[in-house]
Design a protein around this motif. Structure first.
Motif, short mmCIF file in Angstrom:
data_model
loop_
_atom_site.label_atom_id
_atom_site.label_comp_id
_atom_site.label_asym_id
_atom_site.label_seq_id
_atom_site.Cartn_x
_atom_site.Cartn_y
_atom_site.Cartn_z
N UNK A 1 4.47 11.98 3.66
CA UNK A 1 3.18 12.02 4.34
C UNK A 1 2.16 11.11 3.67
N UNK A 2 2.23 11.03 2.35
CA UNK A 2 1.28 10.17 1.62
C UNK A 2 1.40 8.73 2.10
N UNK A 3 2.64 8.25 2.19
CA UNK A 3 2.85 6.88 2.65
C UNK A 3 2.39 6.70 4.09
N UNK A 4 2.69 7.70 4.91
CA UNK A 4 2.27 7.64 6.32
C UNK A 4 0.75 7.56 6.43
N UNK A 5 0.09 8.45 5.68
CA UNK A 5 -1.38 8.51 5.72
C UNK A 5 -1.99 7.20 5.21
N UNK A 6 -1.41 6.69 4.13
CA UNK A 6 -1.90 5.43 3.56
C UNK A 6 -1.81 4.32 4.58
N UNK A 7 -0.67 4.26 5.28
CA UNK A 7 -0.49 3.19 6.26
C UNK A 7 -1.45 3.34 7.43
N UNK A 8 -1.62 4.56 7.89
CA UNK A 8 -2.54 4.80 9.00
C UNK A 8 -3.97 4.36 8.62
N UNK A 9 -4.38 4.74 7.41
CA UNK A 9 -5.73 4.34 6.95
C UNK A 9 -5.83 2.83 6.84
N UNK B 1 0.83 -1.20 0.00
CA UNK B 1 0.00 0.00 0.00
C UNK B 1 0.87 1.26 0.00
N UNK B 2 2.01 1.19 0.72
CA UNK B 2 2.88 2.37 0.79
C UNK B 2 3.78 2.48 -0.44
N UNK B 3 4.25 1.31 -0.90
CA UNK B 3 5.25 1.32 -1.98
C UNK B 3 4.72 0.52 -3.16
#
Lengths: 259, 257
Positions: B102-110, A184-186
């Motif tokens: 931040x995009x990756x952080x937000x994605x992971x949190x969601x 999801x992140x990468x």
């Protein structure tokens, strides 16, 4: 936090035949990316639960009786084709293998993330899987040998054949990718589906690639070293593939090849 | 190149491609060493619960007192420098896995919110506690590196209470035990340790998870009791701040050994 195993959703008791039927509310994410005025939103559909009802049956009923424009994918209805993967109450799973009796009355359905959205619950997993397959060369490499389709294949130890078949049961539904925090992140991460394929071909004696060759494909942070062992993949896999042990096996193999 | 088994010199490009394997191995190896050290360290520190003389003996042991007949503080500094090096290497390698923006952080949190999946959620807290350790553990390591002579029943207690280190140690205790516990659990799963022939992976994981929480709970309780003990000694010893502990001579300080 979730249950200890994290894998199987809690099983509800089978209701008696004369039990009052539940009214189910399906909160379905609706969006058509081809339509410039479409805005992603949840639409609620109400259905009376039927015995043995799966999400696949419910979605068909919604489409037949409530909204013919609802888009979702299915082919086999038996957990074989991998088309009906979607996010059910936050977790990826197959619509045809999910019984509504195992879910609460409020059910949210969303398309699998990480894949190109076609419309509503329909995503283009095929495009992603093809890209992964081409990138990881997920086919038997018979180097320097003419393929003779008339020739009888070499004998294989039945135990080895079983081990290969076990991994070959992957239906490429995309649930493991959608459940993977890393993927999801990468977006370049090959996911458990890709790593499982490599583990499968690494077992196959007909594939003449060496560990060094496999290292060239997955020996990087987009491959096996990108895996953070979150194990969402293992816990949602509708085919119960041994992804936890296979990724560990591949990691050990690739570290040995790379050191 | 496919299937090649020649002995031709490994190309520069291939050598470069070997680094991901080395980095992955190194991240796990440093994590394992630090995780095990964390537990052993806690046992040594907790000897204060057995009495000041026991803790004094352990502290002198690390200084080579019983071999050289005098404390060699350089030995302690060398050990701390080794741990600090492992810590820096591990932190640098672990940074590769942090959300990069931040995009990756937000994605992971969601993703955590939607999935409600324990191992996915634990990773987030592993990142948070790891980030906290950059600062908390660095302070502790620097003090230990530069003042190895200030380790002992009174010396440590003075640091905890009179030097106001106890708030930092309290947060450090929770951060390090959580981070290390989850890290060791994940290492076992990542490399397939204790998995046997792999036929009962779910059972192995269940047991590992149980042991992880049990050990984290045990070391948190031990750590809290130990910290409380040093605080108590520190309060009593505050009027004599700076005075070294001498076994059998505690009566002069008014503090019972």
């Amino acid at each position: 936090m979730s249950s200890v195993t994290d894998s199987a959703p809690p099983k509800a008791a089978i209701p008696p035949a004369d039990a009052p039927k539940r009214m189910l509310h399906f909160h379905v994410l609706r969006h058509d990316p081809q339509d410039p005025v479409s805005i992603p939103h949840f639409e609620v559909f109400e259905l009376e639960e039927a015995p043995g009802m799966t999400l696949f049956i419910a979605l068909n009923e919604i489409r037949e009786k409530l909204d013919p424009s609802l888009a979702f994918d299915f082919v086999c209805r038996a957990g074989i084709c991998g088309s009906c993967g979607m996010v059910v109450n936050g977790r990826p799973g197959l619509a045809c293998r999910t019984l509504t009796q195992d879910l609460p009355a409020e059910i949210s359905l969303a398309p699998l993330p990480a894949f190109e959205l076609i419309a509503d619950l329909s995503v283009n997993t095929g495009k992603w899987m093809r890209g992964m397959s081409e990138r990881l060369e997920t086919w038997v490499h018979s180097l320097g040998q003419e393929v003779d389709l008339a020739r009888i294949e070499e004998r294989m130890d039945p135990e080895l054949a079983d081990r290969i078949y076990e991994l070959d049961r992957c239906i490429e539904c995309g649930c493991c990718v959608a459940a993977c925090g890393t993927a999801r992140m990468r977006e370049d991460f090959v996911g458990a589906v890709g790593l499982n394929k490599i583990a499968r071909f690494a077992l196959d004696p007909r594939d003449q690639r060496t560990d060094q060759d496999f290292y060239e494909l997955v020996g990087n942070d987009d491959g096996v070293f990108g895996c953070m062992t979150l194990l969402g993949c293992h816990d949602v896999c509708p085919k119960q593939l041994p992804l936890q042990t296979q990724i560990a096996f591949l990691r050990r193999k690739m570290v040995k090849a790379g050191l | 190149m496919k299937g090649s088994t020649t002995n031709a010199p490994v190309s520069a490009a291939r050598r470069l491609r070997r680094w991901p394997a080395r980095l992955d191995f190194l991240q796990s190896a440093t994590g394992l060493a630090l995780g095990l050290f964390m537990w052993v360290h806690m046992f040594f520190v907790a000897t204060i619960l057995l009495g000041k003389d026991v803790m004094w003996t352990v502290a002198r042991m690390f200084e080579g007192y019983f071999i050289f007949g005098r404390p060699v503080y350089g030995l302690v500094s060398a050990l701390v420098a080794t741990i600090a090096t492992l810590f820096v290497v591990h932190a640098a390698l672990a940074l590769r896995k942090f959300p990069a923006n931040y995009r990756q952080y937000r994605t992971y949190r969601d993703h955590i919110k939607e999935m409600k999946h324990e191992d996915t959620t634990l990773w987030y807290w592993q990142v948070v506690t790891g980030f906290a350790l950059f600062f908390l553990a660095s302070v502790h390591l620097y003090i230990m590196l530069t003042r190895p002579d200030r380790i002992g029943p009174f010396e440590s207690a003075d640091r905890v209470w009179s030097d106001l280190m106890w708030p930092l140690y309290l947060v450090l205790l929770f951060a390090v035990e959580f981070h290390g516990g989850v890290g060791l659990y994940r290492l076992a799963l990542k490399w397939g340790w204790f998995a046997g022939d792999g036929h009962d992976a779910a059972g192995t994981r269940r047991k590992l998870r149980f042991f992880k929480w049990a050990l984290t709970g045990f070391f948190l309780v031990l750590g809290l009791l130990t910290l409380a003990a040093y605080m108590k000694i520190g309060i009593d010893h505050a009027p004599f701040y700076g005075q070294h502990y001498v076994p059998g001579a505690a009566a002069t300080t008014g503090v019972t050994p």
